[in-house]
Design a protein around this motif. Structure first.
Motif, PDB file in Angstrom:
ATOM      1  N   VAL A   1      -8.877  -1.990   2.173  1.00 39.06           N
ATOM      2  CA  VAL A   1     -10.010  -2.546   3.049  1.00 39.06           C
ATOM      3  C   VAL A   1      -9.704  -4.038   3.370  1.00 39.06           C
ATOM      4  O   VAL A   1     -10.183  -4.342   4.521  1.00 39.06           O
ATOM      5  CB  VAL A   1     -11.403  -2.419   2.147  1.00 39.06           C
ATOM      6  CG1 VAL A   1     -12.602  -3.136   2.801  1.00 39.06           C
ATOM      7  CG2 VAL A   1     -11.489  -0.713   1.893  1.00 39.06           C
TER       8      VAL A   1
ATOM      9  N   CYS B   1      -0.616  10.922   3.924  1.00 36.94           N
ATOM     10  CA  CYS B   1       0.723  10.842   3.411  1.00 36.94           C
ATOM     11  C   CYS B   1       1.749  10.798   4.294  1.00 36.94           C
ATOM     12  O   CYS B   1       2.545   9.917   4.391  1.00 36.94           O
ATOM     13  CB  CYS B   1       0.667  12.335   2.523  1.00 36.94           C
ATOM     14  SG  CYS B   1       2.339  12.130   1.510  1.00 36.94           S
TER      15      CYS B   1
ATOM     16  N   ILE C   1      -4.374   5.594   9.421  1.00 31.84           N
ATOM     17  CA  ILE C   1      -4.071   5.852   8.091  1.00 31.84           C
ATOM     18  C   ILE C   1      -5.265   5.216   7.116  1.00 31.84           C
ATOM     19  O   ILE C   1      -5.647   5.985   6.029  1.00 31.84           O
ATOM     20  CB  ILE C   1      -2.637   5.068   7.688  1.00 31.84           C
ATOM     21  CG1 ILE C   1      -1.631   6.124   8.207  1.00 31.84           C
ATOM     22  CG2 ILE C   1      -2.626   5.293   6.049  1.00 31.84           C
ATOM     23  CD1 ILE C   1      -0.035   5.451   8.231  1.00 31.84           C
ATOM     24  N   ILE C   2      -5.603   3.945   7.545  1.00 33.14           N
ATOM     25  CA  ILE C   2      -6.791   3.225   6.864  1.00 33.14           C
ATOM     26  C   ILE C   2      -8.004   4.294   6.957  1.00 33.14           C
ATOM     27  O   ILE C   2      -8.670   4.470   6.042  1.00 33.14           O
ATOM     28  CB  ILE C   2      -6.925   2.100   7.268  1.00 33.14           C
ATOM     29  CG1 ILE C   2      -5.816   1.006   7.125  1.00 33.14           C
ATOM     30  CG2 ILE C   2      -8.434   1.340   6.893  1.00 33.14           C
ATOM     31  CD1 ILE C   2      -6.139  -0.331   7.801  1.00 33.14           C
TER      32      ILE C   2
ATOM     33  N   THR D   1      -1.557   2.372  11.877  1.00 34.49           N
ATOM     34  CA  THR D   1      -2.108   1.470  10.562  1.00 34.49           C
ATOM     35  C   THR D   1      -3.503   1.787  10.697  1.00 34.49           C
ATOM     36  O   THR D   1      -3.991   2.287   9.544  1.00 34.49           O
ATOM     37  CB  THR D   1      -1.738   0.091  10.689  1.00 34.49           C
ATOM     38  OG1 THR D   1      -0.467   0.170  10.743  1.00 34.49           O
ATOM     39  CG2 THR D   1      -2.267  -0.609   9.362  1.00 34.49           C
TER      40      THR D   1
ATOM     41  N   ALA E   1       2.064   7.872   6.786  1.00 31.26           N
ATOM     42  CA  ALA E   1       2.393   6.817   6.009  1.00 31.26           C
ATOM     43  C   ALA E   1       3.723   6.734   5.914  1.00 31.26           C
ATOM     44  O   ALA E   1       4.390   5.496   6.299  1.00 31.26           O
ATOM     45  CB  ALA E   1       1.932   6.697   4.627  1.00 31.26           C
TER      46      ALA E   1
ATOM     47  N   LEU F   1       0.938  -1.143   0.089  1.00 31.42           N
ATOM     48  CA  LEU F   1       0.133  -0.190  -0.041  1.00 31.42           C
ATOM     49  C   LEU F   1       0.980   1.313  -0.032  1.00 31.42           C
ATOM     50  O   LEU F   1       0.364   2.019  -0.747  1.00 31.42           O
ATOM     51  CB  LEU F   1      -1.051  -0.090   0.975  1.00 31.42           C
ATOM     52  CG  LEU F   1      -2.137  -1.021   0.961  1.00 31.42           C
ATOM     53  CD1 LEU F   1      -2.664  -1.293   2.412  1.00 31.42           C
ATOM     54  CD2 LEU F   1      -3.058  -0.035   0.323  1.00 31.42           C
ATOM     55  N   PHE F   2       1.921   1.260   0.712  1.00 31.32           N
ATOM     56  CA  PHE F   2       2.713   2.461   1.028  1.00 31.32           C
ATOM     57  C   PHE F   2       3.385   2.690  -0.513  1.00 31.32           C
ATOM     58  O   PHE F   2       3.199   3.780  -1.253  1.00 31.32           O
ATOM     59  CB  PHE F   2       3.981   2.174   1.800  1.00 31.32           C
ATOM     60  CG  PHE F   2       4.993   3.430   2.020  1.00 31.32           C
ATOM     61  CD1 PHE F   2       4.419   4.465   2.426  1.00 31.32           C
ATOM     62  CD2 PHE F   2       6.191   3.284   1.204  1.00 31.32           C
ATOM     63  CE1 PHE F   2       5.358   5.646   2.512  1.00 31.32           C
ATOM     64  CE2 PHE F   2       7.100   4.418   1.375  1.00 31.32           C
ATOM     65  CZ  PHE F   2       6.638   5.684   1.931  1.00 31.32           C
TER      66      PHE F   2
HETATM   67  C1  HEM Z   1      -1.973   0.973   5.700  1.00 32.60           C
HETATM   68  C2  HEM Z   1      -2.656   1.335   4.875  1.00 32.60           C
HETATM   69  C3  HEM Z   1      -2.448   2.473   3.634  1.00 32.60           C
HETATM   70  C4  HEM Z   1      -1.048   3.093   3.710  1.00 32.60           C
HETATM   71  C5  HEM Z   1       0.187   2.744   4.117  1.00 32.60           C
HETATM   72  C6  HEM Z   1      -1.272   4.126   2.450  1.00 32.60           C
HETATM   73  C7  HEM Z   1      -0.358   4.826   1.816  1.00 32.60           C
HETATM   74  C8  HEM Z   1      -0.597   5.880   0.944  1.00 32.60           C
HETATM   75  C9  HEM Z   1       0.334   6.620   0.299  1.00 32.60           C
HETATM   76  C10 HEM Z   1       1.970   6.754   0.838  1.00 32.60           C
HETATM   77  C11 HEM Z   1      -0.072   7.636  -0.409  1.00 32.60           C
HETATM   78  C12 HEM Z   1       0.415   8.730  -1.378  1.00 32.60           C
HETATM   79  C13 HEM Z   1       0.205  10.023  -0.712  1.00 32.60           C
HETATM   80  C14 HEM Z   1       0.881  11.099  -1.228  1.00 32.60           C
HETATM   81  O1  HEM Z   1       2.301  11.013  -1.637  1.00 32.60           O
HETATM   82  O2  HEM Z   1       0.266  12.211  -1.653  1.00 32.60           O
HETATM   83  C15 HEM Z   1      -1.497   7.260  -0.643  1.00 32.60           C
HETATM   84  C16 HEM Z   1      -2.533   8.011  -1.305  1.00 32.60           C
HETATM   85  C17 HEM Z   1      -3.889   7.589  -1.350  1.00 32.60           C
HETATM   86  N1  HEM Z   1      -4.574   6.804  -0.299  1.00 32.60           N
HETATM   87 FE1  HEM Z   1      -3.613   5.412   1.023  1.00 32.60          FE
HETATM   88  N2  HEM Z   1      -2.612   4.365   2.215  1.00 32.60           N
HETATM   89  C18 HEM Z   1      -3.041   3.116   2.835  1.00 32.60           C
HETATM   90  C19 HEM Z   1      -4.802   2.875   3.146  1.00 32.60           C
HETATM   91  C20 HEM Z   1      -5.522   3.772   2.129  1.00 32.60           C
HETATM   92  C21 HEM Z   1      -7.223   3.270   2.233  1.00 32.60           C
HETATM   93  C22 HEM Z   1      -7.871   2.281   3.102  1.00 32.60           C
HETATM   94  C23 HEM Z   1      -7.619   4.176   1.506  1.00 32.60           C
HETATM   95  C24 HEM Z   1      -9.035   4.299   0.917  1.00 32.60           C
HETATM   96  C25 HEM Z   1     -10.048   3.261   1.410  1.00 32.60           C
HETATM   97  C26 HEM Z   1      -6.517   4.851   0.918  1.00 32.60           C
HETATM   98  C27 HEM Z   1      -6.883   5.954  -0.030  1.00 32.60           C
HETATM   99  C28 HEM Z   1      -6.072   6.621  -0.809  1.00 32.60           C
HETATM  100  C29 HEM Z   1      -6.061   7.508  -1.654  1.00 32.60           C
HETATM  101  C30 HEM Z   1      -7.502   8.093  -2.372  1.00 32.60           C
HETATM  102  C31 HEM Z   1      -4.890   8.333  -2.042  1.00 32.60           C
HETATM  103  C32 HEM Z   1      -4.553   9.320  -3.066  1.00 32.60           C
HETATM  104  C33 HEM Z   1      -4.635  10.685  -2.506  1.00 32.60           C
HETATM  105  C34 HEM Z   1      -4.154  11.526  -3.488  1.00 32.60           C
HETATM  106  O3  HEM Z   1      -4.783  11.639  -4.617  1.00 32.60           O
HETATM  107  O4  HEM Z   1      -3.548  12.871  -3.151  1.00 32.60           O
HETATM  108  N3  HEM Z   1      -5.369   4.381   1.277  1.00 32.60           N
HETATM  109  N4  HEM Z   1      -1.807   6.247   0.426  1.00 32.60           N
END
Ligand code: HEM
Length: 185
Positions: free
Chosen positions: A58, A147, A105-106, A102, A150, A29-30
Motif C-alpha cells: 500500500v 504471482c 499486481i498491487i 506494477t 510478479a 515485495l517480490f
Molecule cells: C508490486 C507490488 C507487489 C509485488 C511485486 C508482489 C509480489 C508477490 C509475490 C511474488 C507473491 C508470491 C506469489 C506466489 O509465489 O504464490 C505475493 C503473494 C501475495 N501478495 Fe503480493 N506483491 C505486491 C503487492 C501486493 C499488495 C499491494 C498486496 C495486498 C494489499 C499483496 C498481497 C499478497 C498476498 C495476500 C499474497 C499471498 C498469496 C498466497 O498466499 O498465495 N501483494 N506477492
C-alpha cells in the motif's frame, strides 16, 4: 520555484528519491512474497510476512500516485534520447509496461485480500476497506496473475537495468548517472 525542481539536464532530488524508493519496494515485495508463501504455520513469520507485504504494497501504491502527480507538475528535463527514435519509443514502452504491471499486481493483491471480505491492514495504522466479495474462480485468477505477473515484472525490471547499464558502459551517456543524482551531467 518550479525552475528549481527539474531543470536542463538535472533531475530533482524528489524525482530521484521516488524512483529509487519505488524500485526498492518492488524488489522487497517480490522477494518477501516468494519467501512468505512457503512459510509453514508454525513459523513466527507466518503472519508477520504478509503483514509487512501488504503494508509495503500500500505504501508503494501511495508512492506511485505521488510520482504520477509529480510527473505532471515538475519541469521536464532535456530528453537524452532523440525524440521519435527507436530507443526513445522502446524506453517509453518499457516505462509504460513497468507502471502498468506494477499497478495491476498491487490491484490483484488488494482484491486477493479484500475479495474474502476482510480489509487490508496497513501497519496497524489504518485499514483499506473491502469493496466487493469475489468468487473462487476470480480469486484464483487474481492469485495467478499476482504471482506470474510478479515474475513477468521482474523480467521487465531486469531488462530496464540492462538498458541502463548499456547506456552507461556502451553509449557512455548520462542516463544512469543523472538518476544517481550527478549534477550538471
Ligand atoms: C508490486 C507490488 C507487489 C509485488 C511485486 C508482489 C509480489 C508477490 C509475490 C511474488 C507473491 C508470491 C506469489 C506466489 O509465489 O504464490 C505475493 C503473494 C501475495 N501478495 Fe503480493 N506483491 C505486491 C503487492 C501486493 C499488495 C499491494 C498486496 C495486498 C494489499 C499483496 C498481497 C499478497 C498476498 C495476500 C499474497 C499471498 C498469496 C498466497 O498466499 O498465495 N501483494 N506477492
Amino acid at each position: 520555484m518550479r525552475q528549481k525542481m527539474d531543470k536542463k539536464t538535472d533531475l530533482s532530488w524528489l524525482t530521484i528519491i521516488l524512483h529509487w524508493g519505488i524500485a526498492l519496494l518492488v524488489l522487497v515485495l517480490f522477494f518477501l512474497g516468494i519467501w512468505m508463501v512457503d512459510l509453514n504455520y508454525y513459523d513466527p513469520w507466518y503472519y508477520d510476512g504478509p503483514w509487512w507485504h501488504k503494508g509495503f504494497g500500500v505504501v508503494l501504491f501511495g508512492l506511485l500516485i505521488w510520482q504520477g502527480c509529480w510527473q505532471f507538475y515538475r519541469v521536464k528535463v532535456v530528453p537524452l534520447l532523440a525524440p521519435g527514435s527507436w530507443q526513445a519509443r522502446l524506453s517509453a514502452l518499457m516505462h509504460f509496461l513497468l507502471l502498468f504491471m506494477t499497478y495491476l499486481i498491487i490491484l490483484t493483491g488488494y482484491f486477493m485480500v479484500t475479495g474474502l471480505g476482510q480489509g487490508v491492514i496497513v501497519f496497524d495504522w489504518f485499514s483499506l476497506p473491502a469493496l466487493m466479495l469475489l468468487g473462487d474462480n476470480v480469486m484464483q485468477l487474481f492469485g495467478d496473475f499476482h504471482c506470474y505477473g510478479a515474475y513477468f515484472l521482474m523480467g521487465l525490471v531486469s531488462l530496464h537495468i540492462l538498458a541502463a547499464l548499456k547506456h552507461h558502459f556502451f553509449d557512455k551517456d548520462s542516463v544512469l548517472i543523472r538518476m544517481l543524482g550527478k549534477r550538471g551531467s
